[in-house]
Design a protein around this motif. Structure first.
Motif, PDB file in Angstrom:
ATOM      1  N   VAL A   1       9.352  -8.047 -10.121  1.00 48.56           N
ATOM      2  CA  VAL A   1       9.521  -7.684  -9.931  1.00 48.56           C
ATOM      3  C   VAL A   1       8.988  -7.835  -8.745  1.00 48.56           C
ATOM      4  N   GLN A   2       9.270  -8.132  -7.212  1.00 47.14           N
ATOM      5  CA  GLN A   2       8.709  -8.289  -5.798  1.00 47.14           C
ATOM      6  C   GLN A   2       9.079  -6.743  -5.206  1.00 47.14           C
ATOM      7  N   ILE A   3       8.122  -6.009  -4.391  1.00 40.12           N
ATOM      8  CA  ILE A   3       8.976  -5.172  -3.328  1.00 40.12           C
ATOM      9  C   ILE A   3       8.344  -5.503  -2.176  1.00 40.12           C
ATOM     10  N   ALA A   4       9.191  -5.277  -0.768  1.00 39.29           N
ATOM     11  CA  ALA A   4       8.512  -5.119   0.315  1.00 39.29           C
ATOM     12  C   ALA A   4       8.841  -4.997   1.155  1.00 39.29           C
ATOM     13  N   LYS A   5       8.716  -3.693   2.380  1.00 34.51           N
ATOM     14  CA  LYS A   5       8.757  -3.397   3.123  1.00 34.51           C
ATOM     15  C   LYS A   5      10.113  -3.748   4.233  1.00 34.51           C
ATOM     16  N   ALA A   6      10.310  -3.648   5.129  1.00 35.51           N
ATOM     17  CA  ALA A   6      11.160  -4.722   5.597  1.00 35.51           C
ATOM     18  C   ALA A   6       9.931  -5.476   7.026  1.00 35.51           C
ATOM     19  N   GLY A   7       9.983  -6.610   7.033  1.00 35.41           N
ATOM     20  CA  GLY A   7       8.674  -6.948   7.874  1.00 35.41           C
ATOM     21  C   GLY A   7       7.252  -7.008   7.212  1.00 35.41           C
ATOM     22  N   GLY A   8       6.941  -6.708   6.092  1.00 33.50           N
ATOM     23  CA  GLY A   8       6.129  -6.707   5.590  1.00 33.50           C
ATOM     24  C   GLY A   8       6.082  -8.198   4.640  1.00 33.50           C
ATOM     25  N   ASN A   9       4.516  -7.259   4.301  1.00 33.61           N
ATOM     26  CA  ASN A   9       4.446  -8.443   2.662  1.00 33.61           C
ATOM     27  C   ASN A   9       4.650  -7.260   1.776  1.00 33.61           C
ATOM     28  N   PRO A  10       5.130  -8.955   0.483  1.00 33.61           N
ATOM     29  CA  PRO A  10       5.932  -8.190  -0.840  1.00 33.61           C
ATOM     30  C   PRO A  10       4.224  -7.594  -1.568  1.00 33.61           C
ATOM     31  N   VAL A  11       4.879  -6.456  -2.476  1.00 32.00           N
ATOM     32  CA  VAL A  11       3.480  -6.527  -3.599  1.00 32.00           C
ATOM     33  C   VAL A  11       4.652  -6.095  -4.807  1.00 32.00           C
ATOM     34  N   ALA A  12       3.313  -6.148  -6.008  1.00 27.69           N
ATOM     35  CA  ALA A  12       3.665  -6.071  -7.063  1.00 27.69           C
ATOM     36  C   ALA A  12       4.750  -4.771  -7.193  1.00 27.69           C
ATOM     37  N   ALA A  13       5.797  -4.544  -8.091  1.00 30.87           N
ATOM     38  CA  ALA A  13       6.902  -3.583  -7.670  1.00 30.87           C
ATOM     39  C   ALA A  13       6.515  -2.286  -8.922  1.00 30.87           C
ATOM     40  N   GLY A  14       5.593  -2.769  -9.744  1.00 29.44           N
ATOM     41  CA  GLY A  14       5.381  -2.268 -11.316  1.00 29.44           C
ATOM     42  C   GLY A  14       3.653  -1.631 -11.236  1.00 29.44           C
ATOM     43  N   SER A  15       3.524  -1.662  -9.953  1.00 31.28           N
ATOM     44  CA  SER A  15       2.148  -0.589  -9.605  1.00 31.28           C
ATOM     45  C   SER A  15       2.658   0.499  -8.893  1.00 31.28           C
ATOM     46  N   VAL A  16       2.750   1.490  -9.368  1.00 30.81           N
ATOM     47  CA  VAL A  16       2.222   3.119  -8.143  1.00 30.81           C
ATOM     48  C   VAL A  16       2.213   2.715  -7.443  1.00 30.81           C
ATOM     49  N   LEU A  17       0.752   2.367  -7.219  1.00 26.21           N
ATOM     50  CA  LEU A  17      -0.444   2.741  -5.950  1.00 26.21           C
ATOM     51  C   LEU A  17      -0.311   1.574  -4.808  1.00 26.21           C
ATOM     52  N   ASN A  18       0.612  -0.132  -5.644  1.00 21.81           N
ATOM     53  CA  ASN A  18       1.272  -1.104  -4.498  1.00 21.81           C
ATOM     54  C   ASN A  18       2.396  -0.095  -4.076  1.00 21.81           C
ATOM     55  N   LEU A  19       3.679   0.259  -4.701  1.00 21.42           N
ATOM     56  CA  LEU A  19       4.330   1.344  -4.003  1.00 21.42           C
ATOM     57  C   LEU A  19       4.053   2.595  -3.004  1.00 21.42           C
ATOM     58  N   MET A  20       2.778   2.888  -3.264  1.00 25.36           N
ATOM     59  CA  MET A  20       2.772   3.993  -2.380  1.00 25.36           C
ATOM     60  C   MET A  20       2.126   3.439  -0.770  1.00 25.36           C
ATOM     61  N   THR A  21       1.629   2.258  -1.386  1.00 25.35           N
ATOM     62  CA  THR A  21       1.071   1.500   0.321  1.00 25.35           C
ATOM     63  C   THR A  21       1.828   1.070   0.847  1.00 25.35           C
ATOM     64  N   LEU A  22       2.869   0.555   0.549  1.00 24.09           N
ATOM     65  CA  LEU A  22       4.255   0.140   1.298  1.00 24.09           C
ATOM     66  C   LEU A  22       4.370   0.930   2.501  1.00 24.09           C
ATOM     67  N   ALA A  23       4.089   2.841   1.893  1.00 24.82           N
ATOM     68  CA  ALA A  23       4.469   4.046   3.260  1.00 24.82           C
ATOM     69  C   ALA A  23       5.959   3.814   3.696  1.00 24.82           C
ATOM     70  N   ALA A  24       6.428   3.323   2.419  1.00 29.90           N
ATOM     71  CA  ALA A  24       8.110   2.930   2.891  1.00 29.90           C
ATOM     72  C   ALA A  24       8.449   4.643   2.229  1.00 29.90           C
ATOM     73  N   GLY A  25       9.233   5.486   3.988  1.00 26.49           N
ATOM     74  CA  GLY A  25       9.822   6.578   3.852  1.00 26.49           C
ATOM     75  C   GLY A  25      11.367   6.531   3.454  1.00 26.49           C
ATOM     76  N   TYR A  26      11.442   7.546   3.829  1.00 33.06           N
ATOM     77  CA  TYR A  26      12.992   8.185   3.528  1.00 33.06           C
ATOM     78  C   TYR A  26      13.892   7.209   4.240  1.00 33.06           C
ATOM     79  N   GLY A  27      14.656   6.302   4.029  1.00 33.41           N
ATOM     80  CA  GLY A  27      15.616   5.735   4.820  1.00 33.41           C
ATOM     81  C   GLY A  27      15.029   4.304   5.502  1.00 33.41           C
ATOM     82  N   ASP A  28      14.061   3.952   4.826  1.00 35.41           N
ATOM     83  CA  ASP A  28      13.496   2.184   5.502  1.00 35.41           C
ATOM     84  C   ASP A  28      13.805   1.449   4.869  1.00 35.41           C
ATOM     85  N   GLU A  29      14.304   0.577   5.048  1.00 37.99           N
ATOM     86  CA  GLU A  29      14.127  -0.675   3.978  1.00 37.99           C
ATOM     87  C   GLU A  29      13.738  -1.180   3.738  1.00 37.99           C
ATOM     88  N   VAL A  30      14.126  -1.486   2.403  1.00 39.88           N
ATOM     89  CA  VAL A  30      12.857  -2.536   1.448  1.00 39.88           C
ATOM     90  C   VAL A  30      13.308  -3.707   1.081  1.00 39.88           C
TER      91      VAL A  30
END
Length: 88
Positions: free
Chosen positions: A33-62
């Motif tokens: 499973v991959q996740i990306a912040k709207a307009g950003g590059n996708p990262v592996a969603a199975g990694s806590v570090l990858n999720l934190m590097t997204l800097a996706a805050g409250y209300g941000d679309e992913v």
């Protein structure tokens, strides 16, 4: 490739506890499973570090996506968590 757009519901965003819960769920899926912040590059969603590097805050679309057999269910499982307030 199934994908779903959701807003981050946790007040702290995808950081700390919410990121750990999302990563655990994503890693348990039968497909990557991959996740990306709207307009950003996708990262592996199975990694806590990858999720934190997204800097996706409250209300941000992913955008959550996956490919392969079981991808739709995997995307839905991760999307439901992201769209839930996991701060409690």
């Amino acid at each position: 490739m199934p994908e779903k757009r959701v807003a981050v519901a946790s007040k702290v965003g995808l950081h700390a506890r919410p990121a750990a819960l999302v990563a655990k769920t994503a890693a348990a899926q039968p497909v990557a499973v991959q996740i990306a912040k709207a307009g950003g590059n996708p990262v592996a969603a199975g990694s806590v570090l990858n999720l934190m590097t997204l800097a996706a805050g409250y209300g941000d679309e992913v955008i959550i996506s996956a490919e392969g057999e079981g991808a739709e269910e995997a995307v839905e499982a991760v999307a439901q968590l992201v769209a839930t307030d996991l701060d409690a």
